[in-house]
Each structure stands twice: as structure tokens, then as C-alpha cells.
Scaffold this motif. Structure first.
Motif, mmCIF file in Angstrom:
data_model
loop_
_atom_site.group_PDB
_atom_site.id
_atom_site.type_symbol
_atom_site.label_atom_id
_atom_site.label_comp_id
_atom_site.label_asym_id
_atom_site.label_seq_id
_atom_site.Cartn_x
_atom_site.Cartn_y
_atom_site.Cartn_z
ATOM 1 N N PHE A 79 0.850 -1.173 -0.018
ATOM 2 C CA PHE A 79 0.495 -0.142 0.285
ATOM 3 C C PHE A 79 1.076 1.504 -0.469
ATOM 4 O O PHE A 79 1.982 0.985 0.816
ATOM 5 C CB PHE A 79 -0.748 0.219 0.997
ATOM 6 C CG PHE A 79 -0.003 0.140 2.386
ATOM 7 C CD1 PHE A 79 0.099 1.253 3.398
ATOM 8 C CD2 PHE A 79 0.294 -0.832 2.712
ATOM 9 C CE1 PHE A 79 0.468 1.885 4.780
ATOM 10 C CE2 PHE A 79 0.828 -0.632 4.583
ATOM 11 C CZ PHE A 79 1.041 0.409 5.094
ATOM 12 N N ASP A 80 0.367 2.806 -0.232
ATOM 13 C CA ASP A 80 1.236 3.641 -0.524
ATOM 14 C C ASP A 80 -0.038 4.257 0.365
ATOM 15 O O ASP A 80 -1.159 4.039 0.836
ATOM 16 C CB ASP A 80 1.296 4.450 -1.824
ATOM 17 C CG ASP A 80 2.093 3.914 -2.886
ATOM 18 O OD1 ASP A 80 3.037 3.808 -1.880
ATOM 19 O OD2 ASP A 80 2.296 3.989 -3.913
ATOM 20 N N ILE A 81 0.437 5.219 0.506
ATOM 21 C CA ILE A 81 -0.070 6.371 2.090
ATOM 22 C C ILE A 81 -0.116 7.518 0.758
ATOM 23 O O ILE A 81 0.499 8.376 0.172
ATOM 24 C CB ILE A 81 0.761 6.908 3.013
ATOM 25 C CG1 ILE A 81 0.927 5.528 4.390
ATOM 26 C CG2 ILE A 81 0.083 8.064 3.644
ATOM 27 C CD1 ILE A 81 -0.352 5.360 5.273
ATOM 28 N N VAL A 82 -1.451 7.992 0.821
ATOM 29 C CA VAL A 82 -1.979 9.679 0.708
ATOM 30 C C VAL A 82 -2.508 10.256 1.670
ATOM 31 O O VAL A 82 -3.459 9.095 1.879
ATOM 32 C CB VAL A 82 -2.531 10.023 -0.697
ATOM 33 C CG1 VAL A 82 -3.056 11.348 -0.793
ATOM 34 C CG2 VAL A 82 -1.195 8.893 -1.660
ATOM 35 N N THR A 83 -2.030 11.662 1.901
ATOM 36 C CA THR A 83 -3.135 12.026 3.035
ATOM 37 C C THR A 83 -4.265 12.665 2.644
ATOM 38 O O THR A 83 -4.823 13.772 1.724
ATOM 39 C CB THR A 83 -2.165 12.983 4.388
ATOM 40 O OG1 THR A 83 -2.421 14.180 4.133
ATOM 41 C CG2 THR A 83 -1.164 12.652 4.858
ATOM 42 N N ASP A 84 -5.363 13.474 3.885
ATOM 43 C CA ASP A 84 -5.968 14.678 3.022
ATOM 44 C C ASP A 84 -5.308 16.189 2.215
ATOM 45 O O ASP A 84 -6.039 16.594 1.941
ATOM 46 C CB ASP A 84 -7.276 14.846 3.540
ATOM 47 C CG ASP A 84 -6.822 14.907 4.869
ATOM 48 O OD1 ASP A 84 -5.859 14.587 5.671
ATOM 49 O OD2 ASP A 84 -7.312 14.425 5.996
#
Length: 711
Positions: free
Chosen positions: A447-452
Motif C-alpha cells: 500500500f501507499d499512503i496519501v493524506t487528505d
């Protein structure tokens, strides 16, 4: 409250909260002990200290910032005010006027205007007072809180007469006057002008609590418009930190620590609710002694994230002697690139909005459990000077409508426990979301992380190309841009998973100049920690109507198929499968799952369906093709309907019995164009994923969905 030092021995924060690989993050640390402090970088996999589960799981990362650093104590200065670096030149006579709405009269000296040794202020008893040098005069009459007054100070240099007068707007009020003699006082030219505070030892002090409108300075011993030196119109440049002088010299200033703008003023009469439509009714700013935006600490460590660092959640552990802190941050892949098919959307806006939430139900005896589990030892309820969350009140009783990550946020630390009661882990937000992160690691799902934050700044491009996007347990706070991006992703063929409850609920705004701060107006409706004042529902940062997205015509059901319906104590129960779950086209969701009962276990509240629940409602935007696969049941008596679902004490908005609306719906629907949405409708759902080492029916369902969505 000037130049405070944290009572916590080692504490820090970072900026920004999220960074793309190749970007730079700065760490700011205050350490009060002797000697250096050490730093080491860790990848965070599980932040739950519960010994019955995985425990706190972190992997050490080799990095150039793993080193020792010189320690220092760093202070901070709460309290909002306005400052004009070079105030009006007043050679002799002077008059100050302002409209004021005090909220804490009698809570110490509070300065309204300060210039060249002249102060207009409230004395310690709450009466209007004036100072010229060493001479002080007062009306002697305490002002009433939350009422408008015209306040005036005049000084006649030739006679030495110093006077103050307050005139209540209230129909039954009478003016009050105070006079004295300050013969020989001469204003000191060229100094800074402060509004809502005064300088002491180089720092703003004696902050005013309440609203101020139209602070004005005359170079005369009366309010003589021919001698106008400066007048600041707070109805101008409302979305900025700028305060504009409409007087002859253009002596503009700036605001410090983000007081609340777009506030109803002296002339507001209810004829207009939107500050943009009638700005002359919104010329007030609400100042607070405990406003805090940016601690402004010096940077101790600056690190450029290597291009090849895997996307994920990281913490910088800082240690000095026996004390330690852990500063979390989120690493996203380089812009335009991705390393996995799955994107985990981290809700940093929600983390910030809840930052340092001082819970009213906190009990000191909870700390025994924290200690026994080796949890995070510090609780915001005991350190409110660090700045509270938007779930708290200011000292003057008004709701906190701004929140920033530019300060230590105690409740974002690994091991922090939100709820000390009960046998469950009692986690929310960052720590609760780590149940999902641990499970993904355990199952070997990349998985990758992306934030709002990236979602707000970049729109759908931030998640474009991912086969699936999933939320964590509580994606509650969103801007118009983040919602638009998720809708664009879903409608463009993306697979979306909403793994929480009470999501997409409140509308928030980010400041156009200061990225670290978020605004919330708790307008009509919803479960509200506080209620915005009438006429103050529209946000200053972007002019949008604050409050629930449901009140803005975008209920959560529009995006995720389910929306907030019920809340109770931090307790969880289970789902029961429906007949629809047994249809041939839904069999893949439940492959390998036996029985009808799902999730009657978990580290969050003891069950997969609990605390805050969402349900399907076609009238609110759930699509006609939505499939309800499982419905929760047997919720304890603490669970009630949310206020927006109630019309009277016996009738509901949905025109259904209350008990039928207290439920979580696990749902699925296809979207034209190839998209799909799977939602669980419960904030405690992710807490069941790690149960029994990840070998359970909730885990199996989740794995089925993710494998299908990323196939």
C-alpha cells in the motif's frame, strides 16, 4: 500566559505532517534535561499498546537523522492580538475608541488598545479603565459579559485630563465615566500599536477575551473626525491575517495566533447571515487569551526524505534520559508515482481537528491502565496550555474553531489511549487506524499512503492510478476539494472502501495563507461539541457555509452509500448477514466465511459494529442499487440517534422507529463506469481486523474485498 515552557520534559512536533518522498520535513524539539537528546527513525506498524494484541510495533529505519542533537527548552506564547509595527504618531492629545463585547470581564487586566504608553483596558475587576504612563482611571463598574459597549479613552496633554467612558448598547444601560489627571505625560512616538493585548518584556501580554470592532485613534482629545489618525476595519480582508487601516495613513497590521474573524459585530441585526453579503455587520474579531496557532519553535532537525524511502507511517523517536516522545509523520510516494495498487487515505485533517482533545470524561485513574500497558503517559486534559482541540471551549466559554498541527499533539502519539474505561484498547484516530496498517503488513498487502492534505492540494491526481483507495476508521472532516477528489476517483472507475463510521460529516476550510491551520464552524445540526453563535455559521477562511456536509447538500451517503445515524459509548457489537449477502453476485465478499454473525470480537469496544454507526438511506443519496450485506444489532442502551435524525421526541426524519435507525449497515454498490464502493458503517470495524492474529471473519471479508478491488 507569556512565554510558557512545556511541563512535559521531552516534546516535539513536525512540519509538515505529510511529505512526499524527496520532500523535506522539519522537527522541532523542546527538552528540559541536561545533555543532548537522541533521535531515531522508526516505521510505525501498530500504535496500540494493548498487550492482548500485537502491541506497539515499529521497525527501525537507517537514516541520516539517527543521531544526537543539542537540547534546549523552547517556549510558546498563547493569546491572539493584532499588531501594527509602527503605530500612529501621537505628539500630545489622543483619543481611543472601540466597540467591545467582553466575554471574561473580571478575569485579570485585559488590554483593548495599547499605543505609546497609553492603554485602554479592562481592570482586574472588569471595569473599563485607561492608563497614561503611571496614571490609571477607571469607571469602577464591571462590564457585563457578552454585551456590546462603546469604549472611549481621551487624554488632553495641556490639562492632563485623562478620562474613560463606556456606553452600553443595551436599552437599559447608562454610560459610566472615570476621570483623573496625568499632567506631564507625553506619549512615546514611533512604538507598535497592539489591539487586544499589550507588550511586556517584549511579549504580548494581558490579552483581551471577547470581540473588538473598529478600534480607532484620533490625534485629539475627542473623537474628532478631522483628526483621525487610524481606524482598523476588521470587515476587510476577512480571509487573511491582515487588518486594514482605512484612515489617512494606511497603517495596516497583522493578526497573531489566529483570532476568529467573520464575527457578528455591533450593528448585526440578523438581517443577513453571510458575512460576504453584508460585511458592515461583520466588523468584529473575537480574541482569546488561549488562542494558539504556531508555537514557532526553532528547527532542531531538518530531513530531506530519500526518494526510495517506502511510503508509510513513520515516527521520529526523541529520547533524553528516561523521557521519550514519538513524533508521527506520513510519507507519500513521489508525485505522479505509485508503488502499490492500494492507497490508504490518512485523515490528517481529522487528526488535527481533534488535536489535543481534552476530554470532559477523562479521569486521572485511567492513567493506571496507561502505565500498566506502557502507553503514552501524557494526556491533553492535564496539559490544556498546549492548545485544545475544536472539541473544547476557550476560557471564555466560546468554542474553539481553529486548530493547527504546528504544536505538539499529544493524542497523535503511538500508545496514546483515548478511552480509559472498559477492557478494550480504547483507541481513536491515529492509533485506531494503525489496526488497519498492521493488518495490511501482516497480510502482505502492499500500500501507499496519501493524506487528505495531498487530496486537497492536488485533487483526484493525488489518487489517480490506484486500483483501490481505502479510508481508515474515522475520515470525519473534509473540504469541498477533498470530497470532489474522492467523487471524481469513484466516478472515474476507482474502487473505494470506507472502513469507518461518522465519516464525511463536517465541512472544514484551510487558510489561504497559513497551511497549518483548519477552521470549523459548528453550525446548526449534528452532534456538536459546541454551538456557533447565530450569524456565525459561514467560515472566514473560504466563505463556505459551515457545519454538516448534510446541511450543505452533500450527505455522506452521496459518496459512500452510508452516513452517520447513531452514537453510543465506546462499545461494540456485531453484524448479522442479510439474505442479500447470499446472492450469487455477492458470494465473493463472503468466501471462506461461515455463519451469520460477523465481528462479535475486536480491540475497539469489543465488537466490529460500535461507537459511531452509519446506515444506508436512499433519500439521503444512497444509490438505488446499494446492497446491504450485513446489519448490526443488539446495541447497548447508550446508543442514541444523532440530532439531525430527530424531528420531535417521538418522530424521526426518516419517518421510521428510532430503534430501527440505530444500526450499522455493511454495504456495497457498483458505480457506472467501473467504480465500486464497499462501506462498513462502523468506527470500530478496523479494531476487529487484528483479532486472533488476523484470522477471523472480519479479516477474511476485508481480504476478499481488497484482493477483488486490486485484482
Amino acid at each position: 500566559m507569556t512565554h510558557q515552557f512545556p511541563r512535559i520534559p521531552v516534546i516535539g512536533y513536525c512540519d509538515p505532517l505529510s511529505v512526499r518522498a524527496g520532500g523535506t520535513v522539519s522537527f522541532k524539539v523542546s527538552a528540559s534535561g541536561e545533555g543532548d537528546f537522541s533521535a531515531r527513525l522508526m516505521r510505525s506498524i501498530c500504535a496500540d499498546p494493548n498487550p492482548a494484541g500485537p502491541g506497539i510495533v515499529e521497525e527501525e529505519v537507517e537514516a541520516s537523522i539517527n543521531a544526537d542533537y543539542p537540547a534546549r527548552r523552547q517556549g510558546f506564547n498563547p493569546g491572539s492580538y493584532g499588531i501594527v509595527q509602527t503605530g500612529p504618531a501621537i505628539p500630545d492629545d489622543v483619543t481611543f475608541t472601540a466597540k467591545i463585547w467582553p466575554t471574561l470581564p473580571g478575569a485579570g487586566e485585559q488590554v483593548i488598545m495599547s499605543l505609546s504608553g497609553v492603554d485602554l483596558f479592562l481592570d482586574e475587576k472588569g471595569a473599563l479603565a485607561g492608563r497614561a504612563g503611571d496614571t490609571v482611571v477607571t469607571t469602577g463598574r464591571k462590564l457585563s459579559p457578552r454585551k456590546w459597549y462603546l469604549a472611549r479613552l481621551s487624554y488632553d496633554c495641556s490639562t492632563g485630563k485623562l478620562s474613560v467612558e463606556e456606553t452600553p448598547k443595551d436599552l437599559w444601560g447608562e454610560p459610566a465615566l472615570g476621570e483623573g489627571n496625568a499632567k506631564g505625560f507625553e506619549p512615546q512616538l514611533g512604538g507598535a500599536m497592539l489591539i487586544a493585548a499589550a507588550l511586556r518584556d517584549g511579549h504580548a501580554d494581558r490579552h483581551f477575551d471577547g470581540k473588538i470592532e473598529a478600534p480607532t485613534v484620533y490625534a485629539a482629545d475627542s473623537a474628532d473626525s478631522r483628526k483621525l489618525a487610524a481606524r482598523w476595519d476588521f470587515a476587510k480582508a476577512t480571509s487573511s491575517l491582515r487588518i486594514e487601516d482605512v484612515g489617512p495613513h494606511g497603517l495596516h497590521g497583522r493578526l497573531v495566533n489566529h483570532p476568529a474573524r467573520a464575527m457578528t459585530g455591533y450593528d448585526w441585526d440578523g438581517s443577513e447571515m453571510n458575512w460576504r453579503h453584508k460585511p458592515e455587520h461583520y466588523g468584529a474579531i473575537h480574541f482569546h487569551r488561549d488562542d494558539i496557532y504556531d508555537f514557532g519553535w526553532e528547527t532542531d532537525i531538518e530531513w530531506t526524505v530519500p526518494d526510495d524511502l517506502p511510503s508509510g507511517i513513520y515516527v521520529l523517536r526523541i529520547t533524553q534520559g528516561e523521557y521519550e516522545d514519538a513524533i508521527p509523520f506520513f510519507v507519500c510516494p513521489p508525485k505522479g508515482k505509485r508503488s502499490a495498487d492500494l492507497c490508504v487515505l490518512v485523515s490528517t485533517f481529522t487528526y488535527t481537528i481533534y488535536g489535543n482533545h481534552s476530554r470532559p470524561d477523562f479521569k486521572p485513574e485511567w492513567k493506571e491502565k496507561f502505565s500498566r500497558w506502557n502507553g503514552y503517559p501524557w494526556n491533553p486534559a492535564e496539559y490544556e496550555e498546549l492548545g485544545c482541540s475544536t472539541y473544547n471551549f476557550h476560557k471564555d466559554g466560546s468554542g474553539v474553531c481553529h486548530c493547527s498541527h504546528l504544536r505538539p499533539l499529544l493524542n497523535t502519539r503511538p500508545g496514546y489511549i483515548t478511552m480509559g474505561y472498559g477492557d478494550s484498547s480504547g483507541l481513536r484516530h491515529f492509533q485506531a487506524d494503525s489496526h488497519l496498517i498492521w493488518w495490511l503488513h501482516e497480510k502482505g498487502i502492499p500500500f501507499d499512503i496519501v493524506t487528505d492534505r495531498e487530496l486537497h492540494d492536488e485533487g483526484v491526481d493525488a489518487v489517480k492510478g490506484y486500483k483501490a483507495v481505502t479510508t481508515g476508521s474515522h475520515p470525519e472532516y473534509h473540504t469541498p476539494k477533498t470530497l470532489d477528489a474522492l467523487l471524481d476517483y469513484r466516478n472515474g472507475g476507482g474502487k473505494f472502501m470506507y472502513l469507518g463510521g461518522n465519516g464525511f460529516y463536517w465541512r472544514v476550510a484551510v487558510h489561504p495563507e497559513e497551511e497549518g491551520i483548519i477552521e470549523i464552524r459548528r453550525a446548526e445540526g449534528g452532534i456538536r461539541a459546541w454551538a456557533a453563535e447565530p450569524g456565525e455559521y459561514f467560515m472566514a477562511f473560504d466563505g463556505g457555509y459551515g457545519g454538516l456536509w448534510r446541511r450543505n447538500g452533500r450527505p455522506p451517503q452521496h459518496l459512500a452509500g452510508v452516513g452517520f445515524t447513531s452514537q453510543g459509548q465506546f462499545e461494540g457489537t456485531y453484524y448479522r448477514r442479510t439474505e442479500d449477502s447470499r446472492s450469487a453476485d455477492m458470494a465473493w465478499v463472503f468466501e471462506g466465511v461461515e455463519g451469520d454473525i460477523l465481528g462479535d470480537f475486536g480491540f475497539s469496544g469489543g465488537g466490529a459494529a460500535g461507537y459511531e454507526l452509519d446506515r444506508v438511506d436512499v433519500r439521503l443519496g444512497s444509490p438505488e442499487n446499494v446492497r446491504i450485506l450485513a446489519i448490526s444489532e443488539n446495541h447497548p442502551d447508550s446508543f442514541v440517534l444523532v440530532p439531525e435524525e430527530l424531528l420531535t421526541h417521538i418522530t424521526t426524519w426518516a419517518n421510521q422507529p428510532m430503534e430501527e435507525l440505530i444500526r450499522a449497515d455493511m454495504s456495497y454498490f457498483d458505480v457506472p463506469g467501473g467504480g465500486a464502493v464497499f462501506s462498513v458503517g462502523s468506527i470500530t470495524f478496523c479494531g476487529s481486523l487484528p483479532w486472533n492474529g488476523g484470522d477471523n471473519n472480519i479479516s477474511r471479508i476485508m481480504e476478499n474485498v481488497i484482493r477483488r478491488f486490486t485484482a
